[in-house]
Design a protein around this motif. Structure first.
Motif, PDB file in Angstrom:
ATOM      1  N   LEU A 537      30.178 -48.851 -81.125  1.00 34.75           N
ATOM      2  CA  LEU A 537      31.146 -50.054 -81.767  1.00 34.75           C
ATOM      3  C   LEU A 537      32.160 -49.192 -82.503  1.00 34.75           C
ATOM      4  CD1 LEU A 537      32.136 -52.967 -82.045  1.00 34.75           C
ATOM      5  CD2 LEU A 537      30.534 -53.123 -84.261  1.00 34.75           C
ATOM      6  N   SER A 538      33.607 -49.690 -82.339  1.00 31.98           N
ATOM      7  CA  SER A 538      34.454 -49.022 -83.201  1.00 31.98           C
ATOM      8  C   SER A 538      34.308 -49.329 -84.595  1.00 31.98           C
ATOM      9  CB  SER A 538      35.802 -49.692 -82.664  1.00 31.98           C
ATOM     10  OG  SER A 538      36.852 -49.366 -83.708  1.00 31.98           O
ATOM     11  N   PRO A 539      34.690 -48.300 -85.518  1.00 30.95           N
ATOM     12  CA  PRO A 539      34.646 -48.256 -86.833  1.00 30.95           C
ATOM     13  C   PRO A 539      35.598 -49.424 -87.554  1.00 30.95           C
ATOM     14  CG  PRO A 539      34.801 -46.095 -86.360  1.00 30.95           C
ATOM     15  CD  PRO A 539      34.857 -46.690 -84.970  1.00 30.95           C
ATOM     16  N   LYS A 540      36.487 -49.688 -86.613  1.00 27.92           N
ATOM     17  CA  LYS A 540      37.695 -50.932 -87.198  1.00 27.92           C
ATOM     18  C   LYS A 540      37.054 -52.397 -87.013  1.00 27.92           C
ATOM     19  CE  LYS A 540      41.725 -48.237 -85.605  1.00 27.92           C
ATOM     20  NZ  LYS A 540      42.851 -48.240 -84.730  1.00 27.92           N
ATOM     21  N   SER A 541      35.610 -52.563 -86.400  1.00 24.99           N
ATOM     22  CA  SER A 541      35.124 -53.698 -86.382  1.00 24.99           C
ATOM     23  C   SER A 541      34.507 -54.027 -87.799  1.00 24.99           C
ATOM     24  CB  SER A 541      34.168 -53.621 -85.321  1.00 24.99           C
ATOM     25  OG  SER A 541      33.374 -54.895 -85.240  1.00 24.99           O
ATOM     26  N   GLY A 542      34.639 -55.341 -88.166  1.00 24.14           N
ATOM     27  CA  GLY A 542      33.988 -55.791 -89.062  1.00 24.14           C
ATOM     28  C   GLY A 542      32.293 -55.746 -88.737  1.00 24.14           C
TER      29      GLY A 542
END
Length: 646
Positions: A537-542
């Motif tokens: 999962l992208s680090p930009k995701s909450g």
């Protein structure tokens, strides 16, 4: 010095050495595993761990540990090491270790005053038996060696406790003794290549502590039975062989068996050879066929990971026969499934993506061998699978809008992101799932190719028309202008940046045009790529939870929401090299450098299941994971092919 060598400083520092494990297997499910200083830190560790289908189908630890003691002038020097409750260590045999190496087989050298002794270990192929060779390299006075076995006789998923039901007796056998703590178990034979005096003195050692289980939030204290000890003199230059097995053996055969097994071993001189050796760990021979285990120490044969791993473990390791024996077995079990029966040994064969991964594995086989060989051996099976899915006969996959496949992942996980909490998927990927439909499009195009080679024009024409429809609807459904939705269900279009979209680029047949492929590749590179592979999962995701730590609930919540899964690296490398061709070689080479360090970090000479999503990218999960090894082998093989132009 060998590629895999650890010196005294690394070994005597328990903060470092207790994190490094070793694993030896017999290719039939049995294994021998501990840390490189022979201190068990998992309940899954043991000198002899064997599958017992007649008991419950699980692996069982029979012999947990074996302590060695050197005796000179009545002074005793115990080479063993155990951790007890409160992180107390006794005895402290690690202080005598001078070197550990693992080129052909694992070898430890101890020094006690003027005594230098080596210990080498191996499993016997296709037999539940471990052999350890002790050689007295140097000694200046008469030397006695004592062996003290720690017995468990329990499932790898449980722990042993002192109890009145345990049978603490023994039965004398040639150069050893046999033990059977509980009636449902086989006898455990402990034997030596020379006569040993056995002193029977049963005693329970209590509260041995397993640090890895404590970290994972499980019970971590165990009691083990030491029934007594074996003792014998040993001369300078002499070698003594010890074996543990479930059948009695002639002690005179031990040296011959050792030499025959040693001749089969290949040196671990670099990462490729390490992983090529590790690939054999997962091979499991049963009476009714051959299988791949998903990983050690707790995974069985899981359809998805068997098919994902087959090309990397077998074809990239130049083991075509191994691929064929496993795929032939799978073909039989798939035929049972298509006819409405239940698979025999392969778990999750009816998972929504499993059969599509099988088609992909066969496709890879054809690329490594020939179209004729592939079609002759597996062609009909491929057509049967595609027909089964497109006609809506699969219990968990339904053809729906414009040929795309629809799955219900709300109550039961539908994909490899299958962690659950309270029986429900933590990552409920449902509806039109991106990699399932990427696999489906690839399977349709490949099936048309196979049908043509088998002169089935009608089948080829019908699936080609369906593939055309799926290609158009795939782009309409998943393309958001920049990358692909992870899944679409009604009005819900999941925008999380996950690695699953990379398969729509890496498959031999892609539904995307080149510009779309590059756009998907670019976002995976920017937001997911690490030196261990792609984040889940992208680090930009909450929802980003990069560290696989804590108790079971916390780890399950994190499992697919940030940690890196190395098996996807091969798909990324394939996609990157497809777009950038020769100019991408140096970049993919840099990506693989991060895996080189793992050869000496956790389980020596193999790769873990997953890694934290943030630096320092610590490894977790299964100590040796088939898909991780396979993905890295495929990446190395892809690089080789691009460099040589093959």
């Amino acid at each position: 010095m060998s590629y895999l060598n650890f010196d005294k400083d690394a070994l005597t520092n328990l903060e470092k050495s207790l994190t490094k494990e070793m694993l030896r297997t017999n290719r039939s499910g049995a294994y021998n595993s501990s840390t490189i200083v022979d201190c068990n830190t998992r309940k899954y560790h043991g000198q002899l761990v064997v599958p017992l289908p007649d008991v419950d189908g699980n692996n069982h630890v029979l012999l947990s540990s074996l302590d060695e003691t050197i005796i000179q002038h009545n002074a005793e020097f115990n080479l063993g090491l155990h951790q007890y409750q409160g992180r107390q260590f006794s005895p402290n045999g690690h202080k005598y270790i001078r070197e550990f190496s693992c080129e052909l087989i694992s070898k430890t050298i101890y020094r006690v005053g003027g005594v230098i002794i080596s210990k080498e270990r191996m499993m016997v192929s296709f037999e539940p038996r471990t052999i350890t060779k002790y050689t007295l390299i140097d000694a200046h006075s008469p030397t006695i060696i004592r062996f003290k076995p720690y017995l468990a006789f329990r499932s790898v998923h449980s722990l042993s406790k002192e109890n009145a039901n345990a049978d603490t007796s023994f039965r004398a056998v040639k150069n050893g003794a046999a033990f059977k703590m509980y009636p449902q178990y086989p006898d455990l034979y402990l034997q030596f290549s020379k006569k040993a005096e056995y002193v029977h003195n049963p005693y329970w050692y209590k509260n041995l502590e397993y640090e890895k289980e404590k970290e994972r939030g499980y019970d971590y204290l165990e009691d083990l039975l030491v029934p007594g000890y074996f003792e014998m003199p040993i001369k300078k230059g002499e070698s003594v062989y010890f074996t543990a097995g479930v059948d009695e053996i002639s002690p005179t055969k031990l040296k011959t068996i050792w030499e025959e097994e040693l001749a089969k071993r290949n040196p671990r001189t670099d990462m490729f050879n390490c992983l090529k050796n590790a690939s054999l760990q997962f091979f499991r021979k049963e009476k009714d066929g051959d299988y791949l285990l998903a990983g050690y120490p707790w995974f069985g044969t899981i359809a998805r990971y068997e098919f994902i791993s087959l090309p990397g473990l077998c074809l990239c390791g130049e083991r075509r026969q191994m691929f064929e024996s496993i795929a032939d077995t799978a073909k039989v079990e798939i035929s049972r499934l298509l006819d409405g029966g239940a698979p025999l040994h392969i778990e999750g064969l009816d998972d929504p993506d499993a059969l599509l991964w099988y088609v992909w594995a066969v496709q890879q086989y054809g690329l490594y061998t020939s179209k004729a060989d592939m079609s002759g051996r597996y062609g009909q099976s491929v057509l049967d699978v595609v027909d089964y899915v497109r006609n809506g006969l699969h219990p968990r996959v339904k053809p729906a809008e414009k040929g795309l496949l629809y799955v219900d992942g709300r109550s039961v996980p539908a994909t490899w992101m299958n962690a659950v909490e309270d029986g429900r998927p933590i990552t409920p990927r449902t509806g039109y799932v991106v990699e399932i439909n990427a696999l489906w499009y690839n399977a349709l195009r490949f099936a048309a190719e196979v049908a043509e080679s088998m002169n089935d024009a009608n089948f080829a024409h019908s699936v080609s028309r369906l593939a055309d429809e799926v290609q158009e609807s795939f782009v309409d459904k998943f393309w958001n202008g920049y990358y692909l939705y992870d899944y679409v269900d009604g009005y819900e279009k999941n925008v999380e940046v996950r690695p699953n979209m990379i398969f729509a680029v890496s498959m031999p047949y892609s539904a995307l045009d080149r510009k779309q492929q590059k756009s998907v590749l670019d976002i995976c590179t920017r937001e997911l790529l690490t030196n261990k592979g792609l984040r889940s999962l992208s680090p930009k995701s909450g929802q980003y939870r990069p560290n696989y730590v804590g108790g079971m609930k916390e780890r399950n919540r994190n499992y697919h929401n940030g940690p890196v899964w190395p098996w996807i690296t091969a798909a990324y490398a394939e996609a990157y090299l497809r777009i950038h061709k020769l100019s991408g070689i140096s970049f993919i080479e840099r990506v693989t450098i991060g895996m080189e360090a793992e050869m000496k970090k956790l389980c020596v000479s193999t790769l873990s299941e997953l890694y934290d999503g943030n630096p320092p990218f610590k490894g977790h999960g299964a100590m040796s994971f088939a898909a991780s090894v396979a993905g890295t082998l495929r990446t190395l093989d892809l690089l080789k092919k691009y460099k040589t132009g093959n």
